[in-house]
Design an enzyme around this catalytic site. Sequence first.
Site, PDB file in Angstrom:
ATOM      1  N   GLU A  23      -0.486  17.920  88.739  1.00 29.16           N
ATOM      2  CA  GLU A  23       0.023  19.276  88.482  1.00 29.16           C
ATOM      3  C   GLU A  23      -1.099  20.234  88.062  1.00 29.16           C
ATOM      4  O   GLU A  23      -0.819  21.369  87.672  1.00 29.16           O
ATOM      5  CB  GLU A  23       1.135  19.277  87.418  1.00 29.16           C
ATOM      6  CG  GLU A  23       2.366  18.448  87.745  1.00 29.16           C
ATOM      7  CD  GLU A  23       3.299  19.052  88.789  1.00 29.16           C
ATOM      8  OE1 GLU A  23       2.948  20.077  89.393  1.00 29.16           O
ATOM      9  OE2 GLU A  23       4.371  18.458  89.016  1.00 29.16           O
ATOM     10  N   HIS A  60       4.345  19.982  80.502  1.00 25.22           N
ATOM     11  CA  HIS A  60       5.425  19.634  81.432  1.00 25.22           C
ATOM     12  C   HIS A  60       6.008  18.273  81.066  1.00 25.22           C
ATOM     13  O   HIS A  60       5.271  17.319  80.833  1.00 25.22           O
ATOM     14  CB  HIS A  60       4.896  19.614  82.870  1.00 25.22           C
ATOM     15  CG  HIS A  60       5.833  18.955  83.821  1.00 25.22           C
ATOM     16  ND1 HIS A  60       7.139  19.394  83.985  1.00 25.22           N
ATOM     17  CD2 HIS A  60       5.698  17.879  84.626  1.00 25.22           C
ATOM     18  CE1 HIS A  60       7.743  18.608  84.862  1.00 25.22           C
ATOM     19  NE2 HIS A  60       6.898  17.684  85.260  1.00 25.22           N
ATOM     20  N   HIS A  64       9.993  15.665  81.256  1.00 22.08           N
ATOM     21  CA  HIS A  64      11.249  15.382  81.965  1.00 22.08           C
ATOM     22  C   HIS A  64      12.389  15.140  80.957  1.00 22.08           C
ATOM     23  O   HIS A  64      12.849  14.002  80.815  1.00 22.08           O
ATOM     24  CB  HIS A  64      11.080  14.142  82.862  1.00 22.08           C
ATOM     25  CG  HIS A  64      10.109  14.293  83.983  1.00 22.08           C
ATOM     26  ND1 HIS A  64       9.791  13.260  84.857  1.00 22.08           N
ATOM     27  CD2 HIS A  64       9.377  15.356  84.408  1.00 22.08           C
ATOM     28  CE1 HIS A  64       8.906  13.688  85.751  1.00 22.08           C
ATOM     29  NE2 HIS A  64       8.628  14.943  85.486  1.00 22.08           N
ATOM     30  N   HIS A  71      14.074  18.258  88.137  1.00 26.40           N
ATOM     31  CA  HIS A  71      12.734  17.733  87.860  1.00 26.40           C
ATOM     32  C   HIS A  71      12.401  17.753  86.367  1.00 26.40           C
ATOM     33  O   HIS A  71      12.119  16.710  85.788  1.00 26.40           O
ATOM     34  CB  HIS A  71      11.703  18.523  88.686  1.00 26.40           C
ATOM     35  CG  HIS A  71      10.301  18.067  88.489  1.00 26.40           C
ATOM     36  ND1 HIS A  71       9.256  18.471  89.275  1.00 26.40           N
ATOM     37  CD2 HIS A  71       9.730  17.248  87.570  1.00 26.40           C
ATOM     38  CE1 HIS A  71       8.143  17.910  88.879  1.00 26.40           C
ATOM     39  NE2 HIS A  71       8.390  17.165  87.839  1.00 26.40           N
TER      40      HIS A  71
HETATM   41  O1  2HA Z   1       2.641  13.947  86.379  1.00 17.92           O
HETATM   42  O2  2HA Z   1       5.633  14.761  86.071  1.00 17.92           O
HETATM   43  O3  2HA Z   1       5.573  16.499  88.030  1.00 17.92           O
HETATM   44  C1  2HA Z   1       3.852  13.470  86.857  1.00 17.92           C
HETATM   45  C2  2HA Z   1       4.825  14.554  86.952  1.00 17.92           C
HETATM   46  C3  2HA Z   1       4.756  15.397  88.141  1.00 17.92           C
HETATM   47 ZN    ZN Z   2       7.197  16.133  86.571  1.00 18.58          ZN
END
Ligand code: 2HA
Ligand code: ZN
Length: 253
Positions: free
Chosen positions: A116, A147, A149, A219
């Site tokens: 990313e 970032h 999840h 995502h």
């Molecule tokens: O780095 O989360 O979006 C792994 C991720 C890609």
């Molecule tokens: Zn990701």
Amino acid sequence: MILKYNGPLQMQINDIAQVADYMWQKGWAERNAGNITVNVTEFIGEENKNLPAITRIPLYHTVPELAGQYYYVTSAGSRMRDIARNPMDQGIITRVAAEGKSIDILADKDLHPTIELPSHLLMHQVFAQEAIQQGSPVSAGRRVVFHTHPTELIALSHIKELQNTRAITDTLYEMHSEVKICVPRGLAWVPYEMPGSMELARASIKDLKDFRFMLWERHGVLGTGTNILEVFDAVDTLNKAAKIYLYVRLLGK
Ligand code: 2HA
Ligand code: ZN
């Protein structure tokens, strides 16, 4: 020559490790999920400014505004639980080279940056442009791109009627009063694009002027700010509101 870990730089790296641990414990970091970049230019210290590059990596999208800026970057394929234990074994310190056409890896290992990186650098470029417009140093702007999840927020991103900025923001505000205090501008909606793609990066910077947090469809979340612990706290609060939404739905309310 090797990087010298002065106090302020070490504190930034310690905060990254702490947040990586929280991400793993929260269940937001399965396998190699998530990535972090932090602008550490203010903390790098004179003693590290002229370190030679271990490796030079060309950039697909040039970022001239970022030339001479230093970043901690998590490495491609790294696990948050490993970053928590040893952030310099799973991450790199980089300097954007002159004209912003490549990055130099300065420490500690010759690792590939996160996939990313293009989207992170595009965001740091927007922060730099903001700072330049305001006449402040680039590094005084927003330092962190984070970032992750978060499970419940991803679950909400599947619900058709919540797939716009107004609906997702209002719903989270309604679920938990803390969200409005913590994320006053709300959560921007970003329709699905391939992870790691420039399309995702471009879709994300569209809203970066007005929003610090975005929900990437099916995502995860992208958060920006000045301090990584504060960015984590905001995502945690958003995700708690998402969890409350799911409980309320389970109760048939
Ligand atoms: O780095 O989360 O979006 C792994 C991720 C890609
Ligand atoms: Zn990701």
